[in-house]
Design a protein around this motif. Structure first.
Motif, mmCIF file in Angstrom:
data_model
loop_
_atom_site.group_PDB
_atom_site.id
_atom_site.type_symbol
_atom_site.label_atom_id
_atom_site.label_comp_id
_atom_site.label_asym_id
_atom_site.label_seq_id
_atom_site.Cartn_x
_atom_site.Cartn_y
_atom_site.Cartn_z
ATOM 1 N N LYS A 76 0.827 -1.202 0.000
ATOM 2 C CA LYS A 76 0.000 0.000 0.000
ATOM 3 C C LYS A 76 0.869 1.264 0.000
ATOM 4 O O LYS A 76 0.588 2.221 -0.722
ATOM 5 C CB LYS A 76 -0.927 0.004 1.219
ATOM 6 C CG LYS A 76 -2.104 -0.935 1.105
ATOM 7 C CD LYS A 76 -2.994 -0.789 2.326
ATOM 8 C CE LYS A 76 -4.244 -1.634 2.187
ATOM 9 N NZ LYS A 76 -5.166 -1.422 3.322
ATOM 10 N N VAL A 77 1.926 1.254 0.811
ATOM 11 C CA VAL A 77 2.809 2.423 0.873
ATOM 12 C C VAL A 77 3.515 2.636 -0.464
ATOM 13 O O VAL A 77 3.536 3.742 -1.011
ATOM 14 C CB VAL A 77 3.830 2.271 2.025
ATOM 15 C CG1 VAL A 77 4.902 3.351 1.946
ATOM 16 C CG2 VAL A 77 3.126 2.324 3.367
ATOM 17 N N ALA A 78 4.096 1.556 -1.010
ATOM 18 C CA ALA A 78 4.816 1.666 -2.285
ATOM 19 C C ALA A 78 3.868 2.060 -3.419
ATOM 20 O O ALA A 78 4.180 2.933 -4.236
ATOM 21 C CB ALA A 78 5.516 0.356 -2.616
ATOM 22 N N SER A 80 0.955 3.618 -3.179
ATOM 23 C CA SER A 80 0.483 4.986 -2.975
ATOM 24 C C SER A 80 1.539 5.994 -3.419
ATOM 25 O O SER A 80 1.229 6.989 -4.075
ATOM 26 C CB SER A 80 0.140 5.220 -1.500
ATOM 27 O OG SER A 80 -0.923 4.391 -1.104
ATOM 28 N N GLY A 81 2.789 5.722 -3.048
ATOM 29 C CA GLY A 81 3.871 6.620 -3.457
ATOM 30 C C GLY A 81 4.002 6.705 -4.962
ATOM 31 O O GLY A 81 4.154 7.798 -5.525
ATOM 32 N N TYR A 82 3.914 5.553 -5.628
ATOM 33 C CA TYR A 82 4.042 5.542 -7.080
ATOM 34 C C TYR A 82 2.866 6.267 -7.733
ATOM 35 O O TYR A 82 3.043 7.028 -8.691
ATOM 36 C CB TYR A 82 4.157 4.107 -7.589
ATOM 37 C CG TYR A 82 4.465 4.024 -9.064
ATOM 38 C CD1 TYR A 82 5.702 4.436 -9.554
ATOM 39 C CD2 TYR A 82 3.524 3.567 -9.970
ATOM 40 C CE1 TYR A 82 5.998 4.380 -10.906
ATOM 41 C CE2 TYR A 82 3.811 3.504 -11.325
ATOM 42 C CZ TYR A 82 5.048 3.913 -11.788
ATOM 43 O OH TYR A 82 5.320 3.855 -13.134
ATOM 44 N N LEU A 84 1.042 8.671 -6.446
ATOM 45 C CA LEU A 84 1.193 10.109 -6.232
ATOM 46 C C LEU A 84 2.256 10.691 -7.159
ATOM 47 O O LEU A 84 2.103 11.808 -7.662
ATOM 48 C CB LEU A 84 1.519 10.389 -4.766
ATOM 49 C CG LEU A 84 0.370 10.110 -3.790
ATOM 50 C CD1 LEU A 84 0.850 10.238 -2.353
ATOM 51 C CD2 LEU A 84 -0.824 11.019 -4.061
ATOM 52 N N TRP A 85 3.327 9.944 -7.404
ATOM 53 C CA TRP A 85 4.352 10.391 -8.351
ATOM 54 C C TRP A 85 3.768 10.494 -9.759
ATOM 55 O O TRP A 85 4.012 11.472 -10.473
ATOM 56 C CB TRP A 85 5.547 9.432 -8.325
ATOM 57 C CG TRP A 85 6.623 9.799 -9.293
ATOM 58 C CD1 TRP A 85 7.586 10.753 -9.147
ATOM 59 C CD2 TRP A 85 6.842 9.219 -10.587
ATOM 60 N NE1 TRP A 85 8.386 10.810 -10.262
ATOM 61 C CE2 TRP A 85 7.955 9.870 -11.167
ATOM 62 C CE3 TRP A 85 6.210 8.201 -11.306
ATOM 63 C CZ2 TRP A 85 8.441 9.541 -12.419
ATOM 64 C CZ3 TRP A 85 6.695 7.873 -12.560
ATOM 65 C CH2 TRP A 85 7.803 8.542 -13.107
ATOM 66 N N TRP A 88 1.596 13.524 -10.004
ATOM 67 C CA TRP A 88 2.429 14.727 -10.120
ATOM 68 C C TRP A 88 2.929 14.899 -11.562
ATOM 69 O O TRP A 88 2.897 15.997 -12.116
ATOM 70 C CB TRP A 88 3.595 14.619 -9.137
ATOM 71 C CG TRP A 88 4.514 15.788 -9.147
ATOM 72 C CD1 TRP A 88 4.283 17.036 -8.627
ATOM 73 C CD2 TRP A 88 5.822 15.836 -9.718
ATOM 74 N NE1 TRP A 88 5.372 17.858 -8.835
ATOM 75 C CE2 TRP A 88 6.340 17.144 -9.508
ATOM 76 C CE3 TRP A 88 6.619 14.915 -10.379
ATOM 77 C CZ2 TRP A 88 7.597 17.529 -9.935
ATOM 78 C CZ3 TRP A 88 7.879 15.299 -10.806
ATOM 79 C CH2 TRP A 88 8.351 16.584 -10.590
ATOM 80 N N VAL A 192 -5.606 6.871 -4.503
ATOM 81 C CA VAL A 192 -4.857 6.463 -3.310
ATOM 82 C C VAL A 192 -5.794 6.319 -2.123
ATOM 83 O O VAL A 192 -5.610 5.435 -1.278
ATOM 84 C CB VAL A 192 -3.729 7.481 -3.010
ATOM 85 C CG1 VAL A 192 -3.069 7.212 -1.674
ATOM 86 C CG2 VAL A 192 -2.698 7.465 -4.134
ATOM 87 N N TRP A 196 -6.557 2.986 0.964
ATOM 88 C CA TRP A 196 -6.451 3.043 2.412
ATOM 89 C C TRP A 196 -7.784 2.964 3.149
ATOM 90 O O TRP A 196 -7.822 3.072 4.362
ATOM 91 C CB TRP A 196 -5.704 4.305 2.818
ATOM 92 C CG TRP A 196 -4.277 4.244 2.396
ATOM 93 C CD1 TRP A 196 -3.725 4.778 1.280
ATOM 94 C CD2 TRP A 196 -3.212 3.565 3.074
ATOM 95 N NE1 TRP A 196 -2.387 4.484 1.214
ATOM 96 C CE2 TRP A 196 -2.047 3.742 2.306
ATOM 97 C CE3 TRP A 196 -3.138 2.811 4.258
ATOM 98 C CZ2 TRP A 196 -0.817 3.207 2.670
ATOM 99 C CZ3 TRP A 196 -1.917 2.284 4.626
ATOM 100 C CH2 TRP A 196 -0.773 2.475 3.841
#
Length: 197
Positions: A76-78, A80-82, A84-85, A88, A192, A196
C-alpha cells in the motif's frame, strides 16, 4: 466447470476492470495525449501484467498477504507513493506539441505497474480466492477466471482509452490541456484514498 461461478467472476471482472482506478486513469490520459496506437500498447501491457499477477496469485503468491500482513501494508505504501508520483507527472505535463516524439508509458511499464497497483492485487486475490474450485478443477477454474478478466479488461480498457481519444477534440488551448491534466492528476491521486479505506 461451474458456469454460475464463472458468471459471478464475470460480474466482478466487469466491475473491477470497468470502474475508475489507476489503470483506467492512465489509459484515458494516454488516449487523450498520444492517441490509439501508444495507448493500445499500454493496454496490452496492463493486461499482460494483470494476467501474470493473477497467475502468480493462483500459484500461491496471494497467500503471502494472509501469512504476513506487513507485506500488504508495504505494498500500500509503495503503490500509494508511485500513484502520487504519477499524478504529479500527469499534472505537470505540458500540452502536446504536433509531432512530439513521446509515446507515453509503454507496455513494459504498464505490465510492471500492476505489481505496484494495489487495486490489481485486490482484483487478483479476490478473483482467485473467490472463484476457483478446489481439487482437480482448480487449474481449469483458474484458467477460466484469467480468461474472463482478460476479456473484460480489454473491453473496458478500450472504452476508457476511446473516452480519452474523444476528449482530445475538446482540448483546443494550452489552458484546456492544463485543466485536463490537473483533473486527471487529481483523479489519479484520489485513487490512493481507495487503497487506504
Amino acid at each position: 466447470m461451474d458456469f454460475a461461478l464463472l458468471g459471478s467472476a464475470a460480474g466482478l471482472a466487469f466491475a473491477a476492470c470497468g470502474t475508475p482506478g489507476p489503470n483506467n486513469m492512465l489509459l484515458t490520459s494516454s488516449g487523450t495525449r498520444f492517441g490509439y496506437g501508444p495507448t493500445l500498447k499500454l493496454l496490452l501491457g496492463i493486461m499482460l501484467g494483470l494476467q501474470l499477477l493473477m497467475l502468480f496469485t493462483a500459484l500461491g503468491l496471494g497467500q503471502l498477504f494472509l501469512l504476513w500482513p506487513p507485506l500488504q501494508w508495504a505494498l500500500k505504501v509503495a503503490g500509494s507513493g508511485y500513484l502520487l508520483w504519477l499524478a504529479w507527472k500527469i499534472g505537470r505535463a505540458s500540452p502536446p506539441i504536433a509531432g512530439e516524439g513521446h509515446s507515453g508509458m509503454g507496455w513494459r511499464q504498464g505490465a510492471l505497474f500492476q505489481f505496484l497497483n494495489p487495486k490489481s492485487w485486490l482484483m487478483a486475490v479476490s478473483a482467485i480466492s473467490g472463484f476457483t474450485l478446489a481439487g482437480e478443477q482448480y487449474w481449469l477454474s483458474a484458467a477460466g477466471v484469467l480468461a474472463i478478466f482478460l476479456l473484460f479488461g480489454i473491453i473496458t480498457g478500450h472504452i476508457w482509452a476511446m473516452f480519452g481519444i474523444h476528449l482530445r477534440r475538446w482540448l483546443k488551448t494550452p489552458q484546456d490541456w492544463r485543466r485536463f491534466n490537473l483533473s486527471m492528476a487529481i483523479l489519479t491521486a484520489a485513487s490512493v484514498l481507495m487503497i487506504w479505506r
